[in-house]
Scaffold this motif. Structure first.
Motif, PDB file in Angstrom:
ATOM      1  N   VAL A 166       0.840  -1.204   0.000  1.00 44.93           N
ATOM      2  CA  VAL A 166       0.000   0.000   0.000  1.00 44.93           C
ATOM      3  C   VAL A 166       0.876   1.256   0.000  1.00 44.93           C
ATOM      4  O   VAL A 166       0.555   2.247  -0.670  1.00 44.93           O
ATOM      5  N   ASP A 167       1.987   1.228   0.723  1.00 46.12           N
ATOM      6  CA  ASP A 167       2.936   2.354   0.689  1.00 46.12           C
ATOM      7  C   ASP A 167       3.365   2.643  -0.748  1.00 46.12           C
ATOM      8  O   ASP A 167       3.368   3.796  -1.194  1.00 46.12           O
ATOM      9  N   ILE A 168       3.727   1.578  -1.471  1.00 45.56           N
ATOM     10  CA  ILE A 168       4.172   1.717  -2.860  1.00 45.56           C
ATOM     11  C   ILE A 168       3.053   2.294  -3.732  1.00 45.56           C
ATOM     12  O   ILE A 168       3.280   3.201  -4.540  1.00 45.56           O
ATOM     13  N   LEU A 169       1.842   1.778  -3.549  1.00 49.50           N
ATOM     14  CA  LEU A 169       0.720   2.234  -4.373  1.00 49.50           C
ATOM     15  C   LEU A 169       0.363   3.685  -4.087  1.00 49.50           C
ATOM     16  O   LEU A 169       0.031   4.450  -5.003  1.00 49.50           O
ATOM     17  N   LYS A 170       0.437   4.087  -2.837  1.00 47.70           N
ATOM     18  CA  LYS A 170       0.127   5.482  -2.508  1.00 47.70           C
ATOM     19  C   LYS A 170       1.180   6.430  -3.065  1.00 47.70           C
ATOM     20  O   LYS A 170       0.854   7.519  -3.560  1.00 47.70           O
ATOM     21  N   LYS A 171       2.445   6.027  -3.005  1.00 40.51           N
ATOM     22  CA  LYS A 171       3.504   6.851  -3.604  1.00 40.51           C
ATOM     23  C   LYS A 171       3.331   6.948  -5.110  1.00 40.51           C
ATOM     24  O   LYS A 171       3.672   7.946  -5.729  1.00 40.51           O
ATOM     25  N   TRP A 172       2.787   5.891  -5.699  1.00 39.87           N
ATOM     26  CA  TRP A 172       2.489   5.865  -7.130  1.00 39.87           C
ATOM     27  C   TRP A 172       1.367   6.833  -7.478  1.00 39.87           C
ATOM     28  O   TRP A 172       1.275   7.342  -8.590  1.00 39.87           O
ATOM     29  N   GLY A 173       0.484   7.095  -6.496  1.00 36.42           N
ATOM     30  CA  GLY A 173      -0.625   8.009  -6.710  1.00 36.42           C
ATOM     31  C   GLY A 173      -1.988   7.363  -6.709  1.00 36.42           C
ATOM     32  O   GLY A 173      -2.991   8.014  -7.049  1.00 36.42           O
ATOM     33  N   ALA A 174      -2.068   6.090  -6.312  1.00 34.64           N
ATOM     34  CA  ALA A 174      -3.363   5.400  -6.262  1.00 34.64           C
ATOM     35  C   ALA A 174      -4.292   6.080  -5.263  1.00 34.64           C
ATOM     36  O   ALA A 174      -3.878   6.436  -4.161  1.00 34.64           O
ATOM     37  N   GLN A 175      -5.553   6.252  -5.653  1.00 37.60           N
ATOM     38  CA  GLN A 175      -6.517   6.970  -4.821  1.00 37.60           C
ATOM     39  C   GLN A 175      -7.380   6.047  -3.967  1.00 37.60           C
ATOM     40  O   GLN A 175      -7.671   6.332  -2.817  1.00 37.60           O
ATOM     41  N   ARG A 176      -7.806   4.927  -4.530  1.00 39.98           N
ATOM     42  CA  ARG A 176      -8.655   3.975  -3.794  1.00 39.98           C
ATOM     43  C   ARG A 176      -7.974   2.620  -3.778  1.00 39.98           C
ATOM     44  O   ARG A 176      -7.692   2.046  -4.834  1.00 39.98           O
ATOM     45  N   ILE A 177      -7.727   2.109  -2.584  1.00 41.56           N
ATOM     46  CA  ILE A 177      -7.024   0.844  -2.432  1.00 41.56           C
ATOM     47  C   ILE A 177      -7.813  -0.048  -1.480  1.00 41.56           C
ATOM     48  O   ILE A 177      -8.295   0.409  -0.443  1.00 41.56           O
ATOM     49  N   LYS A 178      -7.941  -1.325  -1.848  1.00 39.78           N
ATOM     50  CA  LYS A 178      -8.582  -2.309  -0.975  1.00 39.78           C
ATOM     51  C   LYS A 178      -7.673  -3.522  -0.866  1.00 39.78           C
ATOM     52  O   LYS A 178      -6.982  -3.877  -1.831  1.00 39.78           O
ATOM     53  N   PHE A 179      -7.689  -4.154   0.304  1.00 38.61           N
ATOM     54  CA  PHE A 179      -6.950  -5.401   0.488  1.00 38.61           C
ATOM     55  C   PHE A 179      -7.931  -6.560   0.424  1.00 38.61           C
ATOM     56  O   PHE A 179      -8.984  -6.533   1.067  1.00 38.61           O
ATOM     57  N   VAL A 180      -7.582  -7.607  -0.340  1.00 35.79           N
ATOM     58  CA  VAL A 180      -8.423  -8.796  -0.452  1.00 35.79           C
ATOM     59  C   VAL A 180      -7.559 -10.018  -0.148  1.00 35.79           C
ATOM     60  O   VAL A 180      -6.522 -10.227  -0.789  1.00 35.79           O
ATOM     61  N   GLY A 181      -7.971 -10.827   0.834  1.00 32.68           N
ATOM     62  CA  GLY A 181      -7.185 -11.995   1.211  1.00 32.68           C
ATOM     63  C   GLY A 181      -8.052 -13.110   1.760  1.00 32.68           C
ATOM     64  O   GLY A 181      -9.262 -12.947   1.947  1.00 32.68           O
ATOM     65  N   LEU A 182      -7.420 -14.236   2.037  1.00 34.56           N
ATOM     66  CA  LEU A 182      -8.145 -15.396   2.551  1.00 34.56           C
ATOM     67  C   LEU A 182      -8.197 -15.402   4.073  1.00 34.56           C
ATOM     68  O   LEU A 182      -9.259 -15.478   4.674  1.00 34.56           O
ATOM     69  N   LEU A 183      -7.017 -15.364   4.696  1.00 34.62           N
ATOM     70  CA  LEU A 183      -6.934 -15.439   6.155  1.00 34.62           C
ATOM     71  C   LEU A 183      -6.195 -14.230   6.712  1.00 34.62           C
ATOM     72  O   LEU A 183      -5.269 -13.713   6.089  1.00 34.62           O
ATOM     73  N   ALA A 184      -6.596 -13.816   7.905  1.00 27.94           N
ATOM     74  CA  ALA A 184      -5.931 -12.706   8.579  1.00 27.94           C
ATOM     75  C   ALA A 184      -5.824 -13.007  10.062  1.00 27.94           C
ATOM     76  O   ALA A 184      -6.609 -13.787  10.616  1.00 27.94           O
ATOM     77  N   THR A 185      -4.851 -12.390  10.704  1.00 27.20           N
ATOM     78  CA  THR A 185      -4.743 -12.440  12.164  1.00 27.20           C
ATOM     79  C   THR A 185      -5.181 -11.087  12.721  1.00 27.20           C
ATOM     80  O   THR A 185      -5.107 -10.068  12.029  1.00 27.20           O
ATOM     81  N   PRO A 186      -5.615 -11.061  13.976  1.00 26.06           N
ATOM     82  CA  PRO A 186      -5.917  -9.759  14.590  1.00 26.06           C
ATOM     83  C   PRO A 186      -4.698  -8.840  14.572  1.00 26.06           C
ATOM     84  O   PRO A 186      -4.843  -7.625  14.390  1.00 26.06           O
ATOM     85  N   GLU A 187      -3.496  -9.427  14.718  1.00 24.00           N
ATOM     86  CA  GLU A 187      -2.275  -8.610  14.703  1.00 24.00           C
ATOM     87  C   GLU A 187      -2.047  -7.963  13.334  1.00 24.00           C
ATOM     88  O   GLU A 187      -1.688  -6.785  13.237  1.00 24.00           O
ATOM     89  N   GLY A 188      -2.248  -8.747  12.279  1.00 17.43           N
ATOM     90  CA  GLY A 188      -2.056  -8.216  10.938  1.00 17.43           C
ATOM     91  C   GLY A 188      -3.074  -7.148  10.586  1.00 17.43           C
ATOM     92  O   GLY A 188      -2.739  -6.128   9.969  1.00 17.43           O
TER      93      GLY A 188
END
Length: 206
Positions: free
Chosen positions: A141-163
């Motif tokens: 996301v850091d890379i995409l924001k520096k690129w100039g992306a305006q709307r970003i979403k994360f899509v994944g299978l599993l996550a931890t509360p820490e992540g």
């Protein structure tokens, strides 16, 4: 915001993916199918414009997508999520970002980035099966924001509360769409109970 899928098909297919006996070919089929279902949920707020089309029986009012979508799989595990989403949105652009996790520090290390000079899409979907420490997602996301992306979403299978907490702290404006939130992160940075290494299980390298 965090959106944990409640869809029965997502839960069923994720259970099959977790199973030790699931072979790479079946695992790849399942990750493609779950990605497709998650994409359906993650793109519910895409902008459309009004159009009219001619049907065999007359004229119908309809909707046309007015935003261009970019799929950003984090190499290599994110690759398995592309085909299912691409099947639903064949016009989406695909841009690869390569990151690996240093096994000692658990921090992401970038090794590949071929984004064009300027943004060519309005919405970016970051694809990674596992949101474990959150380091790779944050770096992407850091890379995409520096690129100039305006709307970003994360899509994944599993996550931890820490992540989830780490990604939300670093990027509170990025919605997280996940199949399931698991118990915790173990001392070597793996999701518990998880499903093992998603890359190894896709490519038969574990």
């Amino acid at each position: 915001m965090v959106f944990e899928s409640k869809h029965p098909l997502v839960k069923h297919k994720l259970t099959l993916m977790r199973h030790l006996a699931t072979k790479p070919k079946k695992f790849r089929e399942l990750i493609r199918e779950v990605a497709m279902l998650l994409c359906y949920e993650a793109t519910a707020d895409l902008k459309t414009s009004d159009i009219e089309v001619e049907t065999p029986m007359g004229t119908a009012a309809g909707q046309d997508l007015s935003e261009k979508i970019g799929l950003i799989p984090i190499l290599r595990a994110g690759l398995g999520m592309v085909d299912g989403i691409w099947e639903m949105m064949p016009g989406a652009e695909v841009w690869h970002i390569g990151l690996y996790r240093d096994e000692e520090t658990l921090q992401p290390v970038s090794y590949y980035n071929k984004l064009p000079t300027f943004p060519t899409v309005q919405v970016c979907l970051v694809l990674d099966p596992m949101l474990a420490t959150g380091g790779s997602a944050i770096a992407t996301v850091d890379i995409l924001k520096k690129w100039g992306a305006q709307r970003i979403k994360f899509v994944g299978l599993l996550a931890t509360p820490e992540g989830i907490a780490a990604l939300q702290e670093a990027h509170p404006d990025v919605p997280i769409h996940i199949a399931q939130i698991d118990s915790h992160l173990n001392d070597i940075g793996f999701i518990v109970p998880g499903l093992g290494d998603a890359g190894d299980r896709q490519f038969g390298t574990g």
